[in-house]
Design a protein around this motif. Structure first.
Motif, PDB file in Angstrom:
ATOM      1  N   ALA A 172       0.817  -1.220   0.000  1.00 35.15           N
ATOM      2  CA  ALA A 172       0.000   0.000   0.000  1.00 35.15           C
ATOM      3  C   ALA A 172       0.847   1.265   0.000  1.00 35.15           C
ATOM      4  N   ASN A 173       2.138   1.138   0.319  1.00 37.93           N
ATOM      5  CA  ASN A 173       2.985   2.333   0.455  1.00 37.93           C
ATOM      6  C   ASN A 173       3.795   2.603  -0.803  1.00 37.93           C
ATOM      7  N   LEU A 174       3.148   2.567  -1.936  1.00 33.82           N
ATOM      8  CA  LEU A 174       3.850   2.694  -3.214  1.00 33.82           C
ATOM      9  C   LEU A 174       4.534   4.036  -3.402  1.00 33.82           C
ATOM     10  N   LYS A 175       4.178   5.023  -2.622  1.00 33.44           N
ATOM     11  CA  LYS A 175       4.602   6.386  -2.933  1.00 33.44           C
ATOM     12  C   LYS A 175       5.800   6.891  -2.138  1.00 33.44           C
ATOM     13  N   LEU A 176       6.387   6.096  -1.271  1.00 34.06           N
ATOM     14  CA  LEU A 176       7.574   6.563  -0.551  1.00 34.06           C
ATOM     15  C   LEU A 176       8.687   6.943  -1.526  1.00 34.06           C
ATOM     16  N   SER A 177       9.440   7.971  -1.209  1.00 33.30           N
ATOM     17  CA  SER A 177      10.606   8.320  -2.008  1.00 33.30           C
ATOM     18  C   SER A 177      11.746   7.361  -1.688  1.00 33.30           C
ATOM     19  N   GLY A 178      12.801   7.407  -2.521  1.00 32.74           N
ATOM     20  CA  GLY A 178      13.969   6.595  -2.227  1.00 32.74           C
ATOM     21  C   GLY A 178      14.585   6.983  -0.897  1.00 32.74           C
ATOM     22  N   GLY A 179      14.636   8.301  -0.624  1.00 30.86           N
ATOM     23  CA  GLY A 179      15.138   8.774   0.654  1.00 30.86           C
ATOM     24  C   GLY A 179      14.242   8.380   1.808  1.00 30.86           C
ATOM     25  N   LEU A 205      13.765  16.569   2.202  1.00 32.53           N
ATOM     26  CA  LEU A 205      14.323  17.054   0.940  1.00 32.53           C
ATOM     27  C   LEU A 205      14.079  16.053  -0.180  1.00 32.53           C
ATOM     28  N   SER A 206      14.336  14.780   0.086  1.00 30.90           N
ATOM     29  CA  SER A 206      14.132  13.757  -0.949  1.00 30.90           C
ATOM     30  C   SER A 206      12.655  13.609  -1.284  1.00 30.90           C
ATOM     31  N   THR A 207      11.794  13.708  -0.296  1.00 29.89           N
ATOM     32  CA  THR A 207      10.351  13.528  -0.492  1.00 29.89           C
ATOM     33  C   THR A 207       9.767  14.641  -1.353  1.00 29.89           C
ATOM     34  N   PHE A 208      10.105  15.879  -1.042  1.00 29.88           N
ATOM     35  CA  PHE A 208       9.624  16.999  -1.858  1.00 29.88           C
ATOM     36  C   PHE A 208      10.250  16.981  -3.250  1.00 29.88           C
ATOM     37  N   ALA A 209      11.562  16.778  -3.310  1.00 32.76           N
ATOM     38  CA  ALA A 209      12.275  16.887  -4.588  1.00 32.76           C
ATOM     39  C   ALA A 209      11.870  15.794  -5.561  1.00 32.76           C
ATOM     40  N   ASP A 210      11.555  14.597  -5.053  1.00 31.80           N
ATOM     41  CA  ASP A 210      11.185  13.507  -5.954  1.00 31.80           C
ATOM     42  C   ASP A 210       9.698  13.509  -6.293  1.00 31.80           C
ATOM     43  N   MET A 211       8.978  14.492  -5.753  1.00 37.14           N
ATOM     44  CA  MET A 211       7.583  14.737  -6.121  1.00 37.14           C
ATOM     45  C   MET A 211       6.701  13.513  -5.921  1.00 37.14           C
ATOM     46  N   VAL A 212       6.847  12.873  -4.754  1.00 39.08           N
ATOM     47  CA  VAL A 212       5.939  11.792  -4.397  1.00 39.08           C
ATOM     48  C   VAL A 212       4.715  12.398  -3.716  1.00 39.08           C
ATOM     49  N   GLU A 213       3.632  11.643  -3.636  1.00 43.28           N
ATOM     50  CA  GLU A 213       2.385  12.167  -3.088  1.00 43.28           C
ATOM     51  C   GLU A 213       2.508  12.424  -1.592  1.00 43.28           C
ATOM     52  N   LEU A 214       2.113  13.618  -1.173  1.00 40.87           N
ATOM     53  CA  LEU A 214       2.240  14.006   0.229  1.00 40.87           C
ATOM     54  C   LEU A 214       0.999  13.611   1.021  1.00 40.87           C
TER      55      LEU A 214
END
Length: 539
Positions: A172-179, A205-214
């Motif tokens: 279910a957690n498909l949207k985590l960033s690599g960071g 920084l990684s979450t915002f920059a990689d544009m994953v769903e917040l």
């Protein structure tokens, strides 16, 4: 922004509970959206193989470990998290970051170099999920591998320990960033939440920059990561914030996405990504200052290069017309700027685009897409023509032989054509249609509780209908912006419309529907409300 969109999609009209209506329209539960805090992160980001990965890492407490991370902000920040944590735990840890010209992911040349250094364990960050042969090659050289990644999984995966949001119980957690994935592994290694929290600045920084769903776990990482970033103890981030002319305590999601992240990316785009990695892991204030100053200069150079190439390409596209797909090959393009050019072209013409660099017969490309067209799935459909590819629904990278390009492009264009021309209609998505007399500081405050904003949770778009412009003033250095007073529906509203050369001007006396964001402005300790016009249509 487009002021010529054909379709306005209004999710709710004149609700009493504006924020509640916005969340309902986005299919978000208010109790969960506002109720989750940092203590809920482990529940929302359940990743398989964290304990086994920790155990395997501990096996090499007296061995040598290398963090192998991708060259973008996501990979560099995630890699820095694990590097700093392992260094804190007294591990013998090094790192490896490929240059962009080496291609995305693991490669055998890099593995040879790592093997020559007597490394026992490789931990990847933001890459590796498709590197089946490379993992096998490392294992044949006696190196164990842990993959941490979040990119799309292929039909097969490497035969090693994998931590990935779409595998196992964590599906279910498909949207985590690599960071984000790296942060969760780092938490597991540390076993100390009070210490782990201080790495949320890099995770955010990684979450915002990689544009994953917040939403869900990402919202927690982004929200609390912003708090940590504004109090950061990381010398590199402190220096980068200082030389970006920002102040600790005032950093928001805009500053991450448009000020800090581009500078971290600049080294990998134009030179060597190790520079940005060193910035984020150094404990030397002088070194941090030196690197930060250079990254600011390098990013300015990157902006000039992209601006020049973009202007030239826009003219070309206008001259030859816009089809289902925009693509361009230029042997002068540096690989590090391909994605930036592609993103700008897709934004301007609202078409999927692929921008290629050329070296001999080898094409390397970066693609960006639009809503409703999963570019990575299209690449997968014709992967027999590609040497390599990977990415997400809206962004991907690929490489292929030049002889396959014409056939590949025709197939992609045909696939897009089957979706119909309506796919190219820009849609103005309105969260709520309201009345002017509903706009007050209380509403602005309620909207701000939805922060941080980003993909999956954009700043709310409100709408007023049948309003008129009672005052207009051009502003900005080039007089390219329009300050406005909007009147109607029982109230007045101060507003601004940016880039009138592209978007046109609103005329005094005419009736309009306007779509806008609301924000609080503070000037000389005085609070006021301003609308930022996103779109408009005449009545």
């Amino acid at each position: 922004m487009s002021t010529t969109s054909k379709k306005w999609e209004i999710k709710s009209s004149y609700p009493d509970d504006i924020v509640g209506a916005i969340l309902k329209g986005r299919k978000l539960e208010a109790a969960e959206f506002f109720g989750n805090d940092y203590n809920d992160l482990d529940k929302l980001a359940q990743l398989d193989n964290l304990p086994p990965a920790k155990k395997l890492i501990e096996k090499y407490k007296k061995g040598k470990i290398v963090i192998y991370c991708d060259y973008d902000v996501d990979g560099i920040c995630g890699g820095a998290i694990l590097y700093r944590i392992l260094r804190r735990k007294k591990y013998n840890v090094g790192y490896y970051i490929p240059l962009r010209r080496d291609g995305y992911g693991m490669n055998k040349k890099a593995i040879d170099k790592i093997a020559d250094d007597d490394v026992d364990l490789i931990i990847t960050v933001d890459c590796g999920i498709r590197d089946i042969e490379e993992v096998k090659y490392a294992q044949e050289k006696g190196i164990e591998v842990i993959i941490t990644d979040h990119h799309k999984v292929g039909k097969k995966v490497p035969d090693c320990l994998i931590i990935h949001p779409s595998l196992g119980k964590s599906r279910a957690n498909l949207k985590l960033s690599g960071g984000g994935v790296a942060f969760m592994l780092g938490k597991e290694i540390l076993e100390n939440e009070n210490v782990a929290k201080w790495f949320l600045d890099l995770a955010a920084l990684s979450t915002f920059a990689d544009m994953v769903e917040l939403i869900g776990a990402n919202r927690i990482i982004a929200k609390y990561g912003l708090i940590v970033l504004n109090q950061t103890k990381n010398f590199g981030l402190i220096s980068l914030i200082k030389y970006s002319e920002l102040s600790l305590g005032d950093i928001n999601e805009y500053h991450i996405g448009f000020v800090l992240a581009p500078k971290i990316n600049a080294s990998g785009r134009l030179e060597d990504p190790k520079m940005s990695f060193e910035l984020l892991v150094t404990d030397d204030k002088c070194k941090a200052d030196e690197i930060a100053k250079y990254l600011v200069e390098l990013n300015q150079k990157r902006q000039r290069i992209v601006g020049d190439f973009l202007a030239e390409l826009v003219d070309k596209v206008h001259a030859r017309g816009v089809g289902n797909l925009i693509y361009e090959i230029n042997e002068n393009y540096q690989e590090g700027i391909l994605g930036l050019i592609s993103g700008k072209i897709t934004e301007k013409f609202y078409r999927p685009s692929i921008i290629f660099s050329l070296s001999g017969d080898k094409l390397r490309g970066s693609a960006r897409s639009i809503s409703g067209i999963d570019i990575t799935n299209l690449f997968a459909k014709h992967s027999h023509l590609l040497d390599n590819y990977g990415g997400h629904s809206m962004a991907a990278g690929l490489s292929l032989n030049k002889k396959n390009l014409e056939k590949f492009v025709k197939l992609i264009e045909a696939d897009i054509g089957k979706l119909g021309v309506a796919i190219f209609d820009r849609v103005v998505r309105i969260d709520v249609l309201i009345r002017a007399n509903q706009i007050n500081m209380k509403l602005v405050g309620e909207l701000e509780t939805m922060q941080p904003f980003g993909i999956g949770n954009p700043r709310p778009v409100l709408m007023l209908e049948d309003v008129a412009v009672s005052r207009s003033l051009l502003c900005g250095r080039d007089k390219n912006h329009q300050q406005l007073t909007i009147s109607g529906a029982g109230g007045e509203l101060e507003a601004i419309l940016f880039n009138i050369k592209e978007n046109g001007m609103l005329e005094i006396g005419k009736q309009y529907d306007i779509a806008f964001n609301l924000q609080k402005e503070i000037f000389r300790s005085r609070n006021s409300i301003k609308a930022f016009v996103r779109n408009y249509r005449t009545k």
